[in-house]
Design a protein around this motif. Structure first.
Motif, PDB file in Angstrom:
ATOM      1  N   UNK A  10       0.853  -1.181   0.000  1.00  0.00           N
ATOM      2  CA  UNK A  10       0.000   0.000   0.000  1.00  0.00           C
ATOM      3  C   UNK A  10       0.892   1.236   0.000  1.00  0.00           C
ATOM      4  N   UNK A  11       0.446   2.329  -0.555  1.00  0.00           N
ATOM      5  CA  UNK A  11      -0.894   2.595  -1.078  1.00  0.00           C
ATOM      6  C   UNK A  11      -1.089   2.246  -2.547  1.00  0.00           C
ATOM      7  N   UNK A  12      -0.079   1.751  -3.219  1.00  0.00           N
ATOM      8  CA  UNK A  12      -0.238   1.473  -4.650  1.00  0.00           C
ATOM      9  C   UNK A  12      -1.322   0.420  -4.885  1.00  0.00           C
ATOM     10  N   UNK A  13      -1.326  -0.633  -4.076  1.00  0.00           N
ATOM     11  CA  UNK A  13      -2.413  -1.616  -4.103  1.00  0.00           C
ATOM     12  C   UNK A  13      -3.312  -1.365  -2.893  1.00  0.00           C
ATOM     13  N   UNK A  14      -4.467  -0.745  -3.072  1.00  0.00           N
ATOM     14  CA  UNK A  14      -5.334  -0.414  -1.933  1.00  0.00           C
ATOM     15  C   UNK A  14      -5.766  -1.641  -1.122  1.00  0.00           C
ATOM     16  N   UNK A  15      -5.738  -2.837  -1.742  1.00  0.00           N
ATOM     17  CA  UNK A  15      -6.148  -4.051  -1.044  1.00  0.00           C
ATOM     18  C   UNK A  15      -5.094  -4.545  -0.065  1.00  0.00           C
ATOM     19  N   UNK A  16      -3.890  -4.001  -0.129  1.00  0.00           N
ATOM     20  CA  UNK A  16      -2.809  -4.438   0.742  1.00  0.00           C
ATOM     21  C   UNK A  16      -2.784  -3.607   2.018  1.00  0.00           C
ATOM     22  N   UNK A  17      -2.375  -4.255   3.125  1.00  0.00           N
ATOM     23  CA  UNK A  17      -2.253  -3.528   4.383  1.00  0.00           C
ATOM     24  C   UNK A  17      -0.799  -3.344   4.793  1.00  0.00           C
ATOM     25  N   UNK A  18       0.146  -3.787   3.949  1.00  0.00           N
ATOM     26  CA  UNK A  18       1.557  -3.667   4.294  1.00  0.00           C
ATOM     27  C   UNK A  18       2.236  -2.599   3.434  1.00  0.00           C
ATOM     28  N   UNK A  19       3.105  -1.823   4.065  1.00  0.00           N
ATOM     29  CA  UNK A  19       3.916  -0.860   3.330  1.00  0.00           C
ATOM     30  C   UNK A  19       5.085  -1.585   2.685  1.00  0.00           C
ATOM     31  N   UNK A  20       5.767  -0.901   1.781  1.00  0.00           N
ATOM     32  CA  UNK A  20       6.944  -1.483   1.155  1.00  0.00           C
ATOM     33  C   UNK A  20       8.007  -1.821   2.193  1.00  0.00           C
ATOM     34  N   UNK A  21       8.180  -0.933   3.164  1.00  0.00           N
ATOM     35  CA  UNK A  21       9.167  -1.173   4.215  1.00  0.00           C
ATOM     36  C   UNK A  21       8.830  -2.443   4.995  1.00  0.00           C
ATOM     37  N   UNK A  22       7.571  -2.612   5.355  1.00  0.00           N
ATOM     38  CA  UNK A  22       7.151  -3.800   6.094  1.00  0.00           C
ATOM     39  C   UNK A  22       7.319  -5.064   5.258  1.00  0.00           C
TER      40      UNK A  22
END
Length: 214
Positions: A10-22
């Motif tokens: 997220x936020x690129x994929x709104x269905x995801x709850x994880x950030x790139x860092x995570x």
């Protein structure tokens, strides 16, 4: 070399709850050598995650896009551009192939959530049988995702049947939308890959196999 070929941020994929860092931290903790960010439709999520991984962690992230097509969801590597929603699947496969990229048919028989090949098969009145091998729509396809962390065993078996019918390599990806899903299913590459072009080459050559890690 263990690579999770299918993950969202997220936020690129709104269905995801994880950030790139995570996501990156979870991939490192899972013992992966690399991970592919395949956000829906847009390429910028992968670019951002790759830059972050390189600068902050020295970890390898490959860019990809999960395209929503008339043939269902397709993972695209080597294009590095946004892909319009609902694009013609056969045309996208042809273009990716001609440009030297690689395409993977994602969760082709998953029911519930997103697009899948089975919906196209039903519309065309086609069955999962040997006749699919002669269909022109699949000429430029490179691999089938037969291990997907969000798909049940029956749906996975159908994906394996499709791969046998089409004579294509099989791969795995977690389809992670949360950190707990990262690295559950991955692809083992027989040779090291350092960039998207090498990733696409190995997928095209079929020097890969899916693995379930947990």
């Amino acid at each position: 070399m263990l690579i999770d070929l299918h993950a969202h941020t997220r936020p690129c994929s709104p269905c995801s709850v994880q950030t790139a860092d995570e996501l990156i931290q979870a991939a490192m903790q899972a013992g992966l050598h690399a991970i592919c960010v395949t956000d829906h439709l847009y390429a910028w999520g992968g670019r951002a995650a790759q830059a972050l991984a390189r600068e902050k962690y020295g970890f390898t992230v490959f860019r990809g896009v999960e395209a929503r097509t008339t043939l269902g969801d397709i993972l695209v590597f080597g294009l590095d551009e946004d892909i319009p929603d609902g694009v013609d699947g056969a045309e996208l496969l042809r273009r990716v192939d001609e440009l030297g990229g690689a395409s993977v048919l994602a969760h082709p028989f998953r029911h519930g959530g997103g697009l899948a090949l089975w919906q196209w098969l039903e519309k065309q009145g086609l069955a999962l049988d040997a006749n699919l091998a002669a269909r022109p729509e699949f000429v430029h396809l490179h691999a089938i995702e037969t291990f997907n962390g969000q798909v049940n065993p029956d749906e996975l078996r159908q994906a394996e049947d499709l791969a046998r019918i089409l004579g294509l390599p099989v791969v795995g990806g977690s389809d992670a939308h949360t950190t707990g899903q990262v690295g559950t299913t991955v692809t083992e590459f027989a040779r090291p890959v350092a960039n998207e072009r090498e990733l696409a080459r190995e997928l095209r050559e079929g020097r890969v196999r899916p693995r379930r890690l947990r």
